[in-house]
Design a protein around this motif. Structure first.
Motif, short mmCIF file in Angstrom:
data_model
loop_
_atom_site.label_atom_id
_atom_site.label_comp_id
_atom_site.label_asym_id
_atom_site.label_seq_id
_atom_site.Cartn_x
_atom_site.Cartn_y
_atom_site.Cartn_z
N ARG A 74 0.80 -1.22 0.00
CA ARG A 74 0.00 0.00 0.00
C ARG A 74 0.84 1.28 0.00
O ARG A 74 0.78 2.08 0.91
N HIS A 75 1.69 1.43 -1.02
CA HIS A 75 2.30 2.74 -1.21
C HIS A 75 1.13 3.65 -1.42
O HIS A 75 0.23 3.28 -2.14
N ARG A 76 1.17 4.84 -0.96
CA ARG A 76 0.02 5.69 -1.21
C ARG A 76 0.06 6.12 -2.68
O ARG A 76 0.68 7.08 -3.05
N LEU A 77 -0.58 5.30 -3.47
CA LEU A 77 -0.52 5.46 -4.90
C LEU A 77 -1.90 5.86 -5.41
O LEU A 77 -2.89 5.27 -5.02
N GLY A 78 -1.95 6.89 -6.24
CA GLY A 78 -3.23 7.22 -6.85
C GLY A 78 -3.11 6.95 -8.34
O GLY A 78 -2.12 7.32 -8.95
N PHE A 79 -4.09 6.25 -8.90
CA PHE A 79 -4.01 5.91 -10.31
C PHE A 79 -5.33 6.32 -10.94
O PHE A 79 -6.37 5.80 -10.56
N VAL A 80 -5.28 7.25 -11.86
CA VAL A 80 -6.48 7.58 -12.61
C VAL A 80 -6.36 6.86 -13.95
O VAL A 80 -5.51 7.21 -14.77
N ASN A 95 -18.14 5.18 -4.72
CA ASN A 95 -17.04 4.98 -5.66
C ASN A 95 -15.82 5.76 -5.21
O ASN A 95 -14.70 5.24 -5.23
N VAL A 96 -16.04 6.98 -4.77
CA VAL A 96 -14.92 7.82 -4.35
C VAL A 96 -14.25 7.28 -3.10
O VAL A 96 -13.03 7.32 -2.96
N THR A 97 -15.05 6.74 -2.18
CA THR A 97 -14.49 6.34 -0.89
C THR A 97 -13.83 4.97 -0.90
O THR A 97 -13.38 4.50 0.15
N LEU A 98 -13.78 4.33 -2.05
CA LEU A 98 -13.24 2.97 -2.11
C LEU A 98 -11.91 2.81 -1.35
O LEU A 98 -11.75 1.91 -0.53
N GLY A 99 -10.98 3.73 -1.63
CA GLY A 99 -9.66 3.62 -1.02
C GLY A 99 -9.70 3.75 0.49
O GLY A 99 -8.94 3.09 1.21
N ILE A 102 -11.05 0.55 2.03
CA ILE A 102 -10.01 -0.46 2.08
C ILE A 102 -9.11 -0.23 3.30
O ILE A 102 -8.67 -1.17 3.96
N ARG A 103 -8.88 1.04 3.62
CA ARG A 103 -8.05 1.36 4.78
C ARG A 103 -8.80 1.34 6.09
O ARG A 103 -8.24 1.64 7.14
N GLY A 104 -10.09 1.05 6.05
CA GLY A 104 -10.86 0.93 7.28
C GLY A 104 -11.22 2.25 7.93
O GLY A 104 -11.46 2.31 9.13
N VAL A 105 -11.27 3.33 7.16
CA VAL A 105 -11.70 4.61 7.71
C VAL A 105 -13.20 4.54 8.01
O VAL A 105 -13.96 3.99 7.20
N PRO A 106 -13.64 5.05 9.17
CA PRO A 106 -15.07 4.98 9.49
C PRO A 106 -15.94 5.70 8.45
O PRO A 106 -15.50 6.68 7.84
N LYS A 107 -17.15 5.21 8.33
CA LYS A 107 -18.02 5.64 7.25
C LYS A 107 -18.28 7.16 7.26
O LYS A 107 -18.22 7.82 6.22
N ALA A 108 -18.57 7.70 8.44
CA ALA A 108 -18.92 9.13 8.49
C ALA A 108 -17.76 9.97 7.96
O ALA A 108 -17.95 10.91 7.19
N GLU A 109 -16.55 9.59 8.37
CA GLU A 109 -15.37 10.33 7.94
C GLU A 109 -15.15 10.19 6.43
O GLU A 109 -14.84 11.16 5.73
N ARG A 110 -15.34 8.96 5.94
CA ARG A 110 -15.20 8.72 4.50
C ARG A 110 -16.13 9.62 3.72
O ARG A 110 -15.74 10.26 2.75
N GLU A 111 -17.37 9.65 4.16
CA GLU A 111 -18.37 10.39 3.39
C GLU A 111 -18.12 11.89 3.46
O GLU A 111 -18.38 12.61 2.51
N ALA B 190 -6.24 -3.08 -1.93
CA ALA B 190 -7.26 -4.03 -1.48
C ALA B 190 -6.68 -5.43 -1.34
O ALA B 190 -5.83 -5.85 -2.13
N SER B 191 -7.14 -6.14 -0.32
CA SER B 191 -6.73 -7.53 -0.14
C SER B 191 -7.53 -8.39 -1.10
O SER B 191 -8.52 -7.96 -1.69
N ARG B 192 -7.10 -9.63 -1.23
CA ARG B 192 -7.83 -10.55 -2.12
C ARG B 192 -9.27 -10.74 -1.66
O ARG B 192 -10.18 -10.82 -2.46
N SER B 193 -9.46 -10.80 -0.34
CA SER B 193 -10.82 -11.04 0.14
C SER B 193 -11.69 -9.80 -0.10
O SER B 193 -12.87 -9.92 -0.43
N PHE B 194 -11.10 -8.62 0.03
CA PHE B 194 -11.88 -7.41 -0.27
C PHE B 194 -12.31 -7.43 -1.73
O PHE B 194 -13.46 -7.16 -2.05
N ILE B 195 -11.37 -7.78 -2.60
CA ILE B 195 -11.69 -7.80 -4.03
C ILE B 195 -12.78 -8.82 -4.33
O ILE B 195 -13.73 -8.55 -5.06
N ALA B 196 -12.69 -9.98 -3.69
CA ALA B 196 -13.70 -11.00 -3.93
C ALA B 196 -15.07 -10.55 -3.42
O ALA B 196 -16.06 -10.65 -4.13
N LEU B 197 -15.10 -10.03 -2.19
CA LEU B 197 -16.39 -9.74 -1.55
C LEU B 197 -17.00 -8.42 -2.01
O LEU B 197 -18.22 -8.30 -2.08
#
Ligand SMILES: Nc1ncnc2c1ncn2[C@@H]1O[C@H](COP(=O)(O)OP(=O)(O)OP(=O)(O)O)[C@@H](O)[C@H]1O
Ligand SMILES: [Mg+2]
Lengths: 245, 286
Positions: A74-80, A95-99, A102-111, B190-197
Motif C-alpha cells: 500500500r504505497h500511497r498510490l493514486g491511479f487515474v 465509488n470515491v471512498t473505495l480507497g 479499504i483502509r478501514g476509515v469509518p463511514k462518516a469520515e469517508r463520506e 485491497a486484499s484478495r478477500s476485499f476484491i472477492a467480496l
C-alpha cells in the motif's frame, strides 16, 4: 524517488512477442510533475501500469524509494485510469471512498471527505447518483476524486482530462496544480494535449512510437502560472509538435 | 402546442422537475398500458387459435378452451376423483420445486463463486464435472428411486437438474468482472478477500440472480418427470400422469396450463426482485 532501470516490456499476444517499451531509464525526484507524451499505442499506459506494480517488467526494474512496487505494501498510490471504471453498483460517494474503505476509515469520515472532494470537482448534489445517471465527463471527475482521496504520494494519471470541456479542464488543471504545490506529490501525467503538457509539467518526457524509447526529456523552467502566448511557451510547443508528427 | 412551447422557459425549476417526473410517470403508465394491451391481445389470439383447431380436429383428445375451463373450475372447487383440489396439487409441486431449487442454490452458487475466483480448480476437475453435467436429469431417475423416497427423491431430482446450469452460470458471472475494477482496487491496496467480496461478487450478482431465474424452467421439468414416475397421488405431474392413463385430456391440459402459469408467476416475481435490487443497471428493454 522513483527510478526506472533499463526497463523492457514486451507482451506476448498470440503472434509472437510485441515489444512495447525498450530500455527505459529515468530517475524521478520527489515532487516532480512529469508529463508523458507519445503517439497512441506507444506504451504510456503500460509504463504507468508497470510503475503501479500492476504489470511486471520483462527486463530491468522499477524502484519506488529503493524498493520494487508491491501492491500489498500500500504505497500511497493514486491511479487515474484511462477509462473511468466506476463500479455501477456503487453511487458516486461510495465509488470515491473505495480507497478509504479499504483502509478501514469509518463511514462518516469517508463520506465527509468524499463530499468535500466531489464539491471541489463540481459534483455537488450528485453524491447519491449512480454512474449510469451521470455524464462521461462527470464519471472521469469521480475517477479523479477516487485517486485524490487517499492523498497519494505518487499520482499516476492516464489522460485524466480528455473527456472534459475546456472550462472544467482548466479548473481541474488548476486544482491539480494547487494540490501538487501544497503537498509536493510526484505526478506522472499522460496527455496528448501539448498546451496542457507545457501548462502543468515541470518535466516533459516524449516517447517514440512502439517500442517506446525516450525521444526528449526536458525540464520546463517557466514560472507558474504559465502564459500560453509567451515566446518560450510557443517555442517549446513548436519543438514538441515537431517531435510528435 | 406552439403556445405550450413558448410558455416553458418561464417555468420555475421546482415545477420543471415536477413536470419531468409527471411526464415520466405518464410515459410509464402509457408503456404499461401498451404492454397489457398487447398481452391481452396475444392471449385472445392464442385462445381463438386453440378453439379453432380443436373444432377442426374434433377429437375428444383435444378439448377446446371452453371444455378445459369448465374442468378447471371443477378441479379448483371440487377437486379430482380422490378429492384433491388443483391448488393443493399446485402447492405440493411448488413446495417440492422450491425445496430442490433452494438446495441447488445453496450448493451451486457458493461453489460457482469459489471456482469462478479460482479457475484452475475448475479446469483441473473438468474431466469429472463435464461428463456429469451432460447426464440428463431424467437419467438419474433410477438412482433416485433406489436411494431416495418421498420428498427426498423429488428434491434430489430437482437438485440434479438445476445444480449444473446454476453452477456454470454463476461461475461465468464471477469471472466476467472487468479487470480494470480489480486493478482500481489493487492499486488502492485491497486484499484478495476485499476484491472477492466487494468487487467480484457484487459485480456478478445480477448474473447470479438472472441464472436463478433461468433455472426455474429445468426445475419444473424435473418435478413433473419425477412425479410421473412416483406412485403418489398429489402433484401436478402426478395429476397429468394419472388422468392421461384415463384419457381425460381436459384434466391433463389443466395440469399443463397450471405449470405454465406458476412458471410465469415465479418468473415475474424474480424479475421484480431484480428490478429493485439492480436499479443501477440501465433499464432492461421491456
Ligand atoms: N495486456 C496486453 N496484452 C497484449 N498487448 C498489450 C497489452 N496491453 C497493451 N498492449 C499493447 O501494448 C501497446 C501499448 O499499449 P498502451 O496501452 O500502453 O498504449 P498507450 O501509449 O497508452 O496508447 P494510447 O495513447 O492510445 O492510450 C499497444 O500496442 C497494445 O496493443
Ligand atoms: Mg493509454
Amino acid at each position: 524517488m522513483l527510478e526506472y532501470r533499463n526497463v523492457h516490456k514486451s507482451f506476448d499476444a498470440g503472434a509472437g512477442p510485441l515489444p512495447v517499451i525498450k530500455d527505459f531509464t529515468m530517475t524521478i525526484r520527489e515532487g516532480e510533475f512529469i508529463v508523458l507524451l507519445g503517439p497512441s499505442g506507444c506504451g504510456k499506459s503500460t509504463l504507468l501500469r508497470i510503475t503501479a506494480g500492476l504489470e511486471p517488467t520483462s527486463m530491468g526494474e522499477v524502484l519506488i524509494g529503493g524498493r520494487p512496487p508491491d501492491l500489498r505494501r500500500r504505497h500511497r498510490l493514486g491511479f487515474v485510469f484511462q477509462e473511468p471504471a466506476l463500479m455501477p453498483w456503487r453511487d458516486l460517494v461510495s465509488n470515491v471512498t473505495l480507497g478509504l474503505e479499504i483502509r478501514g476509515v469509518p463511514k462518516a469520515e469517508r463520506e465527509r471527505q468524499a463530499g468535500e472532494l466531489l464539491g471541489l470537482l463540481g459534483l455537488k448534489g450528485f453524491e447519491r447518483y449512480y454512474p449510469h445517471q451521470v455524464s462521461g465527463g462527470m464519471k472521469h471527475r469521480v475517477a479523479i476524486a477516487r485517486a485524490y482521496i487517499v492523498d497519494p504520494i505518487i499520482l499516476l494519471m492516464d489522460e485524466p482530462f480528455v473527456a472534459l470541456d475546456a472550462q472544467t479542464r482548466e479548473s481541474l488543471q488548476r486544482d491539480l496544480q494547487d494540490l501538487w504545490q501544497r503537498r509536493k506529490k510526484t505526478v506522472i501525467f499522460v496527455t496528448h494535449n501539448l498546451e496542457e503538457a507545457i501548462l502543468i509539467g515541470t518535466r516533459i518526457v516524449v516517447l517514440s512510437s512502439r517500442p517506446a524509447t525516450v525521444l526528449l526529456d526536458c525540464k520546463v523552467e517557466l514560472p507558474m502560472p504559465r502564459d500560453p502566448v509567451s515566446r518560450e511557451f510557443v517555442a517549446l510547443r513548436q519543438e514538441l509538435r515537431g517531435l510528435l508528427v | 402546442m406552439a403556445k405550450m412551447r413558448e410558455a416553458e422557459p418561464v417555468v420555475e425549476i421546482g415545477e420543471m422537475t415536477a413536470a419531468v417526473s409527471r411526464e415520466r410517470v405518464q410515459k410509464l403508465s402509457r408503456d404499461r398500458r401498451r404492454v397489457i394491451g398487447f398481452n391481452s391481445l396475444s392471449l385472445l389470439l392464442f385462445v381463438l387459435l386453440w378453439e379453432g383447431s380443436s373444432r377442426l380436429l374434433h377429437s375428444v383428445f383435444f378439448p377446446g378452451p371452453l371444455v378445459v375451463s369448465r374442468t378447471f373450475v371443477v378441479l379448483l372447487v371440487e377437486g379430482d376423483i380422490q378429492g384433491y383440489t388443483l391448488p393443493y396439487h399446485a402447492y405440493v409441486s411448488l413446495y417440492r420445486v422450491l425445496l430442490g431449487f433452494g438446495a441447488a442454490c445453496l450448493t451451486a452458487i457458493p461453489l460457482g463463486i469459489i471456482l469462478g475466483l479460482w479457475r484452475p480448480v475448475y479446469f483441473g476437475t473438468r474431466v469429472v464435472s463435464e461428463p456429469l453435467r451432460f447426464i440428463p436429469p431424467l437419467a438419474w431417475i433410477p438412482m433416485a428411486i433406489l436411494f431416495f423416497s418421498g420428498l427426498g427423491r423429488y428434491v434430489f431430482l430437482i437438485w440434479v437438474g438445476v445444480f449444473f446450469p446454476l453452477f456454470i452460470l454463476t461461475m461465468n458471472g464471477v469471472s466476467t468482472a472487468s479487470p480494470t475494477f480489480v486493478d482500481v482496487a489493487r492499486v488502492l491496496g485491497a486484499s484478495r478477500s476485499f476484491i472477492a467480496l466487494r468487487i467480484i461478487i457484487p459485480n456478478a450478482l445480477p448474473q447470479i440472480v438472472g441464472a436463478m431465474r433461468a433455472v426455474m424452467s429445468p426445475a419444473w421439468m424435473c418435478i413433473v418427470a419425477a412425479e410421473m414416475v412416483a406412485a403418489e397421488l398429489v402433484g401436478l405431474g402426478q395429476l397429468i400422469n394419472n388422468y392421461a392413463t384415463l384419457l381425460r385430456m381436459d384434466i391433463v391440459i389443466v395440469g399443463m396450463i397450471s405449470i405454465g402459469i406458476l412458471g410465469l408467476l415465479l418468473n415475474e416475481a424474480f424479475m421484480a426482485v431484480e428490478r429493485t435490487l439492480f436499479r443501477y443497471r440501465q433499464e432492461v428493454k421491456v
